[in-house]
Design an enzyme around this catalytic site. Sequence first.
Site, PDB file in Angstrom:
ATOM      1  N   TRP A 195       4.729  67.509  27.257  1.00 56.39           N
ATOM      2  CA  TRP A 195       3.872  66.812  28.226  1.00 56.39           C
ATOM      3  C   TRP A 195       3.926  65.302  27.975  1.00 56.39           C
ATOM      4  O   TRP A 195       3.858  64.871  26.827  1.00 56.39           O
ATOM      5  CB  TRP A 195       2.437  67.337  28.069  1.00 56.39           C
ATOM      6  CG  TRP A 195       1.418  66.659  28.914  1.00 56.39           C
ATOM      7  CD1 TRP A 195       1.493  66.375  30.248  1.00 56.39           C
ATOM      8  CD2 TRP A 195       0.145  66.167  28.465  1.00 56.39           C
ATOM      9  NE1 TRP A 195       0.339  65.759  30.659  1.00 56.39           N
ATOM     10  CE2 TRP A 195      -0.502  65.614  29.593  1.00 56.39           C
ATOM     11  CE3 TRP A 195      -0.514  66.162  27.235  1.00 56.39           C
ATOM     12  CZ2 TRP A 195      -1.770  65.046  29.524  1.00 56.39           C
ATOM     13  CZ3 TRP A 195      -1.781  65.605  27.166  1.00 56.39           C
ATOM     14  CH2 TRP A 195      -2.398  65.056  28.301  1.00 56.39           C
ATOM     15  N   ASP A 238      -1.876  73.999  21.692  1.00 50.60           N
ATOM     16  CA  ASP A 238      -2.505  73.334  22.834  1.00 50.60           C
ATOM     17  C   ASP A 238      -2.651  74.381  23.935  1.00 50.60           C
ATOM     18  O   ASP A 238      -1.678  74.808  24.546  1.00 50.60           O
ATOM     19  CB  ASP A 238      -1.612  72.172  23.302  1.00 50.60           C
ATOM     20  CG  ASP A 238      -2.239  71.408  24.467  1.00 50.60           C
ATOM     21  OD1 ASP A 238      -3.359  71.756  24.886  1.00 50.60           O
ATOM     22  OD2 ASP A 238      -1.591  70.452  24.957  1.00 50.60           O
ATOM     23  N   ALA A 293      -4.044  74.709  27.296  1.00 44.53           N
ATOM     24  CA  ALA A 293      -4.594  74.013  28.473  1.00 44.53           C
ATOM     25  C   ALA A 293      -4.567  74.889  29.714  1.00 44.53           C
ATOM     26  O   ALA A 293      -5.128  74.507  30.738  1.00 44.53           O
ATOM     27  CB  ALA A 293      -3.800  72.728  28.728  1.00 44.53           C
ATOM     28  N   LYS A 340      -8.255  73.273  33.957  1.00 45.83           N
ATOM     29  CA  LYS A 340      -7.536  73.998  35.002  1.00 45.83           C
ATOM     30  C   LYS A 340      -8.179  75.340  35.290  1.00 45.83           C
ATOM     31  O   LYS A 340      -8.470  75.656  36.446  1.00 45.83           O
ATOM     32  CB  LYS A 340      -6.082  74.203  34.588  1.00 45.83           C
ATOM     33  CG  LYS A 340      -5.200  72.998  34.815  1.00 45.83           C
ATOM     34  CD  LYS A 340      -5.275  71.991  33.723  1.00 45.83           C
ATOM     35  CE  LYS A 340      -4.365  70.799  34.036  1.00 45.83           C
ATOM     36  NZ  LYS A 340      -4.434  69.796  32.985  1.00 45.83           N
TER      37      LYS A 340
HETATM   38  C1  LMR Z   1      -0.679  67.035  33.998  1.00 50.67           C
HETATM   39  O1  LMR Z   1       0.128  67.366  33.123  1.00 50.67           O
HETATM   40  O2  LMR Z   1      -0.318  66.618  35.097  1.00 50.67           O
HETATM   41  C2  LMR Z   1      -2.147  67.195  33.724  1.00 50.67           C
HETATM   42  O3  LMR Z   1      -2.345  67.674  32.427  1.00 50.67           O
HETATM   43  C3  LMR Z   1      -2.931  65.967  34.017  1.00 50.67           C
HETATM   44  C4  LMR Z   1      -2.694  64.849  33.060  1.00 50.67           C
HETATM   45  O4  LMR Z   1      -3.677  64.358  32.499  1.00 50.67           O
HETATM   46  O5  LMR Z   1      -1.552  64.444  32.850  1.00 50.67           O
END
Ligand code: LMR
Length: 397
Positions: free
Chosen positions: A130, A211, A213, A246
């Site tokens: 990410w 993590d 999420a 989410k």
């Molecule tokens: C994403 O990956 O788009 C979400 O987790 C929102 C973010 O904060 O980046």
Amino acid sequence: MIFANLEQLPPDPILGVTAAFRADPSPDKIDLGVGVYRDEKGETPVPAAVREAERAMLAAQRTKTYVGPAGNLEFNRLIVEMALGPVAAGLRERTATIQTVGGCGALRLGAELINASQPGSVMHVSDPTWANHEPLLGSSGLKLARYPYYDPAARGVSFEAMRDHVAGLPTGSIVLLHGCCHNPTGADLSPGEWQALGDVIESRGLVPFVDLAYQGFGDDVETDVFGLRYLATRVPQMLLAVSCSKNFGMYRERTGALAIVASSPAIAGAIATHQARTARRMYSMPPDHGAAVVAWLLADPRLRAGWLAELGEIVGRMKYLRALLAGRLSTRRQDLDFTWVTQHRGMFSLTGLDAAAITDLRDRHHVYLPPDGRINVAGVSEANVDRVADSLVAVMR
Ligand code: LMR
């Protein structure tokens, strides 16, 4: 002059896409950027069960006095039980949990604690990961490194490379793992791969930091945490960052938790004092509202069942959208295999498009993706799927 030396920063790789999308006046624009779920109307609704829990919680609330650095203790217990399931009870005495400012707050607080306890520790993250993981975790002072994760040709996890790399890490290394719905690739480990990886982590004395999420966004809240629960039965210590953004649709409420499983109850007790002190020094206490709503919902069997049913519909829609998009892409490029679109889990898949193609998508087609080429399949709809497919095919080289 203070601040006069600060230069304008480039936009955030994900939030900058949202800003650019909002600024585009085109009526045809399509946002496949930030990871938020959207329904068939293009809206991101608050689940009905969450709204009902919110109303009931507010009606019962008599005070807004401080809750303390650890936040809502009932929320902390319930959210960890949801993540760890039957494993949670056996670990309760060894687990220190603190409510955090979303999943990001949990990741950052965890990184701060690791760095305070063992300065110079290295956190190993997947390649890719990410876009905010490395900035968020690295700002704590932890060193960062990457382990191989994704095979772009196969569009899946490069498991042997990952396992062999992890097996070579020094004892005590921290390994950040995505609990499910890997962001940005959409490619998850199979149950057998989780077991093989868990065995390596245990035998090498590594520390997993999971993590979580997207619990419930892949298949369901139980299936999605197979790997996490397996790890919890194998390793003496681990960290878990949970986000309610989410799965509870609570994005802006910034609701999350950091649970640390320690090797003994005494160490867990000490960790709890450090969690509270670190939070106190950074932001004092977490916001209450989201955690109070989630705690209310999870404690009420009827609301919980209603929420799980709504979550099931969301997952069903994302799988349907994946099949819809894969079908439309396949009819346009019969020479290419798009089964990966349906095999991936959660909201994301990597398109493999390069920077020039992503710019083209934005400038010529008004289709918005982050720079890593990730798409949010929840941004696809019955109404726009043909335009999405046409645009993607037009920029594929
Ligand atoms: C994403 O990956 O788009 C979400 O987790 C929102 C973010 O904060 O980046």
